[in-house]
Design a protein around this motif. Sequence first.
Motif, PDB file in Angstrom:
ATOM      1  N   LYS A  13       0.830  -1.204   0.000  1.00  0.00           N
ATOM      2  CA  LYS A  13       0.000   0.000   0.000  1.00  0.00           C
ATOM      3  C   LYS A  13       0.865   1.254   0.000  1.00  0.00           C
ATOM      4  CE  LYS A  13      -3.768  -2.322   0.158  1.00  0.00           C
ATOM      5  NZ  LYS A  13      -4.615  -2.427  -0.984  1.00  0.00           N
ATOM      6  N   ASP A  14       0.364   2.286  -0.612  1.00  0.00           N
ATOM      7  CA  ASP A  14       1.044   3.577  -0.662  1.00  0.00           C
ATOM      8  C   ASP A  14       0.791   4.320   0.647  1.00  0.00           C
ATOM      9  OD1 ASP A  14       2.015   6.094  -1.170  1.00  0.00           O
ATOM     10  OD2 ASP A  14       1.092   6.252  -3.145  1.00  0.00           O
ATOM     11  N   GLN A  16       1.580   7.302   1.436  1.00  0.00           N
ATOM     12  CA  GLN A  16       1.262   8.718   1.265  1.00  0.00           C
ATOM     13  C   GLN A  16      -0.172   8.948   0.798  1.00  0.00           C
ATOM     14  OE1 GLN A  16       4.318   9.951  -1.437  1.00  0.00           O
ATOM     15  NE2 GLN A  16       5.752  10.378   0.221  1.00  0.00           N
ATOM     16  N   ALA A  17      -0.823   7.906   0.340  1.00  0.00           N
ATOM     17  CA  ALA A  17      -2.215   8.034  -0.095  1.00  0.00           C
ATOM     18  C   ALA A  17      -3.094   8.287   1.126  1.00  0.00           C
ATOM     19  CB  ALA A  17      -2.659   6.772  -0.813  1.00  0.00           C
ATOM     20  N   ARG A  18      -4.277   8.850   0.904  1.00  0.00           N
ATOM     21  CA  ARG A  18      -5.181   9.156   2.005  1.00  0.00           C
ATOM     22  C   ARG A  18      -6.511   8.458   1.796  1.00  0.00           C
ATOM     23  NH1 ARG A  18      -1.223   9.907   3.953  1.00  0.00           N
ATOM     24  NH2 ARG A  18      -0.237  11.819   4.539  1.00  0.00           N
ATOM     25  N   LEU A  28      -8.823   4.290  -0.700  1.00  0.00           N
ATOM     26  CA  LEU A  28      -7.476   4.743  -0.445  1.00  0.00           C
ATOM     27  C   LEU A  28      -6.876   5.150  -1.777  1.00  0.00           C
ATOM     28  CD1 LEU A  28      -5.003   4.964   1.494  1.00  0.00           C
ATOM     29  CD2 LEU A  28      -4.388   2.660   0.734  1.00  0.00           C
ATOM     30  N   GLY A  29      -6.347   6.363  -1.862  1.00  0.00           N
ATOM     31  CA  GLY A  29      -5.729   6.733  -3.123  1.00  0.00           C
ATOM     32  C   GLY A  29      -5.604   8.215  -3.348  1.00  0.00           C
ATOM     33  N   TYR A  30      -5.653   8.585  -4.615  1.00  0.00           N
ATOM     34  CA  TYR A  30      -5.427   9.951  -5.066  1.00  0.00           C
ATOM     35  C   TYR A  30      -6.549  10.367  -6.011  1.00  0.00           C
ATOM     36  CZ  TYR A  30      -0.687   8.996  -3.496  1.00  0.00           C
ATOM     37  OH  TYR A  30       0.392   8.663  -2.748  1.00  0.00           O
ATOM     38  N   ASP A  50      -4.597  14.107  -2.749  1.00  0.00           N
ATOM     39  CA  ASP A  50      -5.059  12.890  -2.092  1.00  0.00           C
ATOM     40  C   ASP A  50      -6.559  12.752  -2.298  1.00  0.00           C
ATOM     41  OD1 ASP A  50      -6.451  14.030   0.371  1.00  0.00           O
ATOM     42  OD2 ASP A  50      -4.436  14.843   0.611  1.00  0.00           O
ATOM     43  N   ALA A  51      -7.078  11.580  -2.049  1.00  0.00           N
ATOM     44  CA  ALA A  51      -8.460  11.249  -2.379  1.00  0.00           C
ATOM     45  C   ALA A  51      -9.486  12.050  -1.591  1.00  0.00           C
ATOM     46  CB  ALA A  51      -8.704   9.760  -2.158  1.00  0.00           C
TER      47      ALA A  51
END
Length: 103
Positions: A13-14, A16-18, A28-30, A50-51
């Motif tokens: 998992k990334d 830094q993603a939110r 979760l993602g951008y 961010d998402a």
Amino acid sequence: MPTEWSPAKRRQKDAQARWTTKHGKAYLGYKLSVSVDRRHKLIRQVEVSDASVADTLHLVKVLDRDDSSRDLWADRGYHDKPRERWLKQIAWRPHIQRKGQAG
């Protein structure tokens, strides 16, 4: 990240993603917003966040005033009367989807 995830899953998992929720489901993602020149088929502007950031906040950043078309195509999340008035004031033609009506 959820504490119940295994170390192997955490590595995939990334960090830094939110997280954000939409219609009761977590994501979760951008978010990525892109401005494309219609005539030349080139990407002119890109905005990544961010998402959890609202899509509509990207509009001003990706609106390319040097675009050859001056047409703005957007989904219904961008429908807002003050926003459409502003676009017309700066000589853009907004083509923003509207919410459908039953029947």
